[in-house]
Design a protein around this motif. Sequence first.
Motif, PDB file in Angstrom:
ATOM      1  N   ASN A   1      95.557 -13.830 -11.230  1.00  0.00           N
ATOM      2  CA  ASN A   1      96.900 -13.585 -10.697  1.00  0.00           C
ATOM      3  C   ASN A   1      97.589 -12.364 -11.274  1.00  0.00           C
ATOM      4  OD1 ASN A   1      96.970 -15.753  -8.903  1.00  0.00           O
ATOM      5  ND2 ASN A   1      97.771 -17.181 -10.426  1.00  0.00           N
ATOM      6  N   LEU A   2      96.944 -11.674 -12.191  1.00  0.00           N
ATOM      7  CA  LEU A   2      97.597 -10.539 -12.846  1.00  0.00           C
ATOM      8  C   LEU A   2      97.930  -9.410 -11.875  1.00  0.00           C
ATOM      9  CD1 LEU A   2      95.691 -10.295 -16.260  1.00  0.00           C
ATOM     10  CD2 LEU A   2      97.988 -11.181 -15.824  1.00  0.00           C
ATOM     11  N   SER A   3      97.215  -9.350 -10.757  1.00  0.00           N
ATOM     12  CA  SER A   3      97.466  -8.278  -9.792  1.00  0.00           C
ATOM     13  C   SER A   3      98.492  -8.671  -8.726  1.00  0.00           C
ATOM     14  CB  SER A   3      96.153  -7.860  -9.108  1.00  0.00           C
ATOM     15  OG  SER A   3      95.577  -8.954  -8.423  1.00  0.00           O
ATOM     16  N   LEU A   4      99.029  -9.895  -8.808  1.00  0.00           N
ATOM     17  CA  LEU A   4     100.054 -10.302  -7.838  1.00  0.00           C
ATOM     18  C   LEU A   4     101.298  -9.445  -8.000  1.00  0.00           C
ATOM     19  CD1 LEU A   4      99.884 -14.219  -7.882  1.00  0.00           C
ATOM     20  CD2 LEU A   4      98.816 -12.632  -6.282  1.00  0.00           C
ATOM     21  N   ARG A   5     101.936  -9.135  -6.868  1.00  0.00           N
ATOM     22  CA  ARG A   5     103.125  -8.280  -6.894  1.00  0.00           C
ATOM     23  C   ARG A   5     104.182  -8.851  -5.950  1.00  0.00           C
ATOM     24  NH1 ARG A   5     101.922  -3.610  -4.280  1.00  0.00           N
ATOM     25  NH2 ARG A   5     103.577  -2.436  -5.318  1.00  0.00           N
ATOM     26  N   GLY A   6     105.446  -8.533  -6.238  1.00  0.00           N
ATOM     27  CA  GLY A   6     106.525  -8.935  -5.351  1.00  0.00           C
ATOM     28  C   GLY A   6     107.436 -10.004  -5.917  1.00  0.00           C
ATOM     29  N   TYR A   7     107.252 -10.350  -7.195  1.00  0.00           N
ATOM     30  CA  TYR A   7     108.111 -11.373  -7.797  1.00  0.00           C
ATOM     31  C   TYR A   7     109.586 -10.996  -7.705  1.00  0.00           C
ATOM     32  CZ  TYR A   7     103.834 -13.287  -9.923  1.00  0.00           C
ATOM     33  OH  TYR A   7     102.589 -13.828 -10.119  1.00  0.00           O
TER      34      TYR A   7
ATOM     35  N   VAL B   1     103.526 -20.691  -8.884  1.00  0.00           N
ATOM     36  CA  VAL B   1     103.017 -19.381  -9.265  1.00  0.00           C
ATOM     37  C   VAL B   1     104.141 -18.460  -9.739  1.00  0.00           C
ATOM     38  CG1 VAL B   1     103.230 -18.253  -7.005  1.00  0.00           C
ATOM     39  CG2 VAL B   1     101.375 -17.583  -8.554  1.00  0.00           C
ATOM     40  N   LEU B   2     105.386 -18.829  -9.451  1.00  0.00           N
ATOM     41  CA  LEU B   2     106.531 -17.992  -9.816  1.00  0.00           C
ATOM     42  C   LEU B   2     107.015 -18.238 -11.241  1.00  0.00           C
ATOM     43  CD1 LEU B   2     108.586 -18.566  -6.527  1.00  0.00           C
ATOM     44  CD2 LEU B   2     107.156 -16.585  -7.061  1.00  0.00           C
ATOM     45  N   ILE B   3     106.589 -19.340 -11.853  1.00  0.00           N
ATOM     46  CA  ILE B   3     107.089 -19.732 -13.170  1.00  0.00           C
ATOM     47  C   ILE B   3     106.514 -18.834 -14.268  1.00  0.00           C
ATOM     48  CG2 ILE B   3     107.127 -21.607 -14.874  1.00  0.00           C
ATOM     49  CD1 ILE B   3     107.089 -23.590 -12.575  1.00  0.00           C
TER      50      ILE B   3
ATOM     51  N   ASP C   1     104.957 -22.142 -25.491  1.00  0.00           N
ATOM     52  CA  ASP C   1     104.086 -23.310 -25.597  1.00  0.00           C
ATOM     53  C   ASP C   1     103.120 -23.477 -24.426  1.00  0.00           C
ATOM     54  OD1 ASP C   1     105.446 -24.073 -27.972  1.00  0.00           O
ATOM     55  OD2 ASP C   1     107.034 -24.979 -26.743  1.00  0.00           O
ATOM     56  N   SER C   2     103.288 -22.670 -23.375  1.00  0.00           N
ATOM     57  CA  SER C   2     102.465 -22.877 -22.179  1.00  0.00           C
ATOM     58  C   SER C   2     102.224 -21.564 -21.439  1.00  0.00           C
ATOM     59  CB  SER C   2     103.152 -23.875 -21.244  1.00  0.00           C
ATOM     60  OG  SER C   2     102.412 -24.053 -20.052  1.00  0.00           O
ATOM     61  N   THR C   3     100.947 -21.285 -21.143  1.00  0.00           N
ATOM     62  CA  THR C   3     100.597 -20.105 -20.356  1.00  0.00           C
ATOM     63  C   THR C   3     100.548 -20.494 -18.888  1.00  0.00           C
ATOM     64  OG1 THR C   3      99.260 -19.251 -22.180  1.00  0.00           O
ATOM     65  CG2 THR C   3      98.953 -18.232 -20.029  1.00  0.00           C
ATOM     66  N   ALA C   4     101.350 -19.820 -18.074  1.00  0.00           N
ATOM     67  CA  ALA C   4     101.526 -20.193 -16.677  1.00  0.00           C
ATOM     68  C   ALA C   4     100.463 -19.576 -15.771  1.00  0.00           C
ATOM     69  CB  ALA C   4     102.923 -19.780 -16.205  1.00  0.00           C
ATOM     70  N   GLU C   5     100.451 -20.033 -14.514  1.00  0.00           N
ATOM     71  CA  GLU C   5      99.493 -19.547 -13.517  1.00  0.00           C
ATOM     72  C   GLU C   5      99.524 -18.028 -13.372  1.00  0.00           C
ATOM     73  OE1 GLU C   5     100.109 -21.429  -9.722  1.00  0.00           O
ATOM     74  OE2 GLU C   5     100.515 -23.362 -10.650  1.00  0.00           O
ATOM     75  N   LYS C   6     100.725 -17.444 -13.377  1.00  0.00           N
ATOM     76  CA  LYS C   6     100.851 -16.022 -13.086  1.00  0.00           C
ATOM     77  C   LYS C   6     100.158 -15.134 -14.124  1.00  0.00           C
ATOM     78  CE  LYS C   6     105.306 -15.383 -12.911  1.00  0.00           C
ATOM     79  NZ  LYS C   6     106.666 -14.798 -12.937  1.00  0.00           N
ATOM     80  N   ASP C   7      99.861 -15.683 -15.313  1.00  0.00           N
ATOM     81  CA  ASP C   7      99.198 -14.904 -16.352  1.00  0.00           C
ATOM     82  C   ASP C   7      97.692 -15.137 -16.394  1.00  0.00           C
ATOM     83  OD1 ASP C   7     101.400 -13.456 -17.356  1.00  0.00           O
ATOM     84  OD2 ASP C   7     102.105 -15.228 -18.427  1.00  0.00           O
TER      85      ASP C   7
ATOM     86  N   LYS D   1     100.085 -24.132 -14.963  1.00  0.00           N
ATOM     87  CA  LYS D   1      99.140 -24.018 -16.065  1.00  0.00           C
ATOM     88  C   LYS D   1      98.015 -23.049 -15.707  1.00  0.00           C
ATOM     89  CE  LYS D   1     100.959 -27.344 -18.654  1.00  0.00           C
ATOM     90  NZ  LYS D   1     101.533 -27.110 -19.999  1.00  0.00           N
ATOM     91  N   ILE D   2      97.688 -22.164 -16.617  1.00  0.00           N
ATOM     92  CA  ILE D   2      96.658 -21.162 -16.379  1.00  0.00           C
ATOM     93  C   ILE D   2      95.326 -21.807 -16.038  1.00  0.00           C
ATOM     94  CG2 ILE D   2      96.101 -20.964 -18.836  1.00  0.00           C
ATOM     95  CD1 ILE D   2      95.493 -17.999 -18.362  1.00  0.00           C
ATOM     96  N   GLU D   3      95.030 -22.963 -16.640  1.00  0.00           N
ATOM     97  CA  GLU D   3      93.722 -23.588 -16.413  1.00  0.00           C
ATOM     98  C   GLU D   3      93.545 -24.067 -14.973  1.00  0.00           C
ATOM     99  OE1 GLU D   3      96.206 -26.668 -18.836  1.00  0.00           O
ATOM    100  OE2 GLU D   3      95.890 -24.492 -18.793  1.00  0.00           O
ATOM    101  N   ASP D   4      94.634 -24.292 -14.266  1.00  0.00           N
ATOM    102  CA  ASP D   4      94.532 -24.760 -12.880  1.00  0.00           C
ATOM    103  C   ASP D   4      94.004 -23.670 -11.937  1.00  0.00           C
ATOM    104  OD1 ASP D   4      95.550 -27.175 -13.707  1.00  0.00           O
ATOM    105  OD2 ASP D   4      97.598 -26.754 -13.039  1.00  0.00           O
ATOM    106  N   THR D   5      94.135 -22.416 -12.340  1.00  0.00           N
ATOM    107  CA  THR D   5      93.749 -21.318 -11.444  1.00  0.00           C
ATOM    108  C   THR D   5      92.242 -21.166 -11.305  1.00  0.00           C
ATOM    109  OG1 THR D   5      93.869 -19.666 -13.229  1.00  0.00           O
ATOM    110  CG2 THR D   5      95.878 -20.065 -11.948  1.00  0.00           C
ATOM    111  N   ILE D   6      91.499 -21.988 -12.012  1.00  0.00           N
ATOM    112  CA  ILE D   6      90.043 -21.980 -11.829  1.00  0.00           C
ATOM    113  C   ILE D   6      89.687 -22.370 -10.399  1.00  0.00           C
ATOM    114  CG2 ILE D   6      89.666 -24.382 -12.500  1.00  0.00           C
ATOM    115  CD1 ILE D   6      87.136 -23.453 -13.990  1.00  0.00           C
ATOM    116  N   ASN D   7      90.621 -22.992  -9.704  1.00  0.00           N
ATOM    117  CA  ASN D   7      90.388 -23.440  -8.326  1.00  0.00           C
ATOM    118  C   ASN D   7      90.716 -22.377  -7.284  1.00  0.00           C
ATOM    119  OD1 ASN D   7      89.561 -26.144  -8.988  1.00  0.00           O
ATOM    120  ND2 ASN D   7      91.691 -26.574  -9.525  1.00  0.00           N
TER     121      ASN D   7
END
Length: 321
Positions: A95-101, A78-80, A85-91, A154-160
């Motif tokens: 996850n857009l409201s996550l804070r503290g990175y 989630v920190l990446i 070429d790739s949209t990460a989990e954090k976007d 990968k952003i698509e994994d966050t469907i879980n």
Amino acid sequence: MIASYVVKLLMLIEVLMSGARLHVDALSMGYYDMSCPIAEPIVRDVVDQALRQDPTLAAGLLRMHFHDCFIQGCDGSVLIDSTRDSTAEKDSPANLSLRGYEIIDQAKQMIEDQCPGVVSCADILALAARDAVFFSGGPFYDIPQGRMDGSRSKIEDTINLPAPTLNTTALIKMFGQHGFNIEELVVLSGAHTLGAARCSSFKHRLSNFDSTHDVDPNLDSNFAKSMSRTCSQGDNTPMPLDPTRNSFDNAYFNALQRRMGLLFSDQSLFADPQTRRFVNAFAMNQAMFFFNFQQAMVKMGLLDVKEGDEGEIRLDCRKVN
């Protein structure tokens, strides 16, 4: 002192025998005692200083650890950062409201200065979440360390990730897929004793709720009015998840009893008899909540951890080596 260690040992044994998908061969208590003994103190001090300046960051760190572990396991994915070429989990919208990175970045840099290439970002995140709970008034618990960092984000994994609109049946199924029973689902939901949610996450409860109700019937009427006032200021307006948003306590469960759970998924835990008895138990006994929470957090922190060649020690938590 001896009794305390016995309790911790029994807790860990129970976790390891629970049947969840845990991979713990390489994990141990005090994993960095010889290779980087200052790792835990650094994380603890960084988190302490950050929360003194902004107590709301505790919720962000705890939620970030949860969102990390539920996707690809507890591997710091989630920190990446996203790349061209790739949209990460954090976007992901979830996850857009996550804070503290920045807290993880600061701790990582300080540790790298002392012990280069030794401590994983996944372990730093797990420790930061643990310390955030403690500095907010919650229990302190030891966690095994030795997680490796993953390379897939990968952003698509966050469907879980569990959505705030899920009912109890869906939550039980989703948490069950990760090896958690119904009591553990309820106690982990208690993490919502910290933080706030944006109106966009709960406004569906306030109008055209279903074919027979305009407003969610499980909502206290006065609380519904308060939610409506919040939402009148816009979808991004935050509202506390419980009356003591920066204190780790059992007020979340007391709020559910009064039909003042902010999210539909939260209030559904009291509406469903399968989960209501655990809500009532934790509302009545904060010590029980604390004890069960620390057990569940240790268990969650062991989900699908990377070992050996399965992962790496990232030099920068925001990108793979």
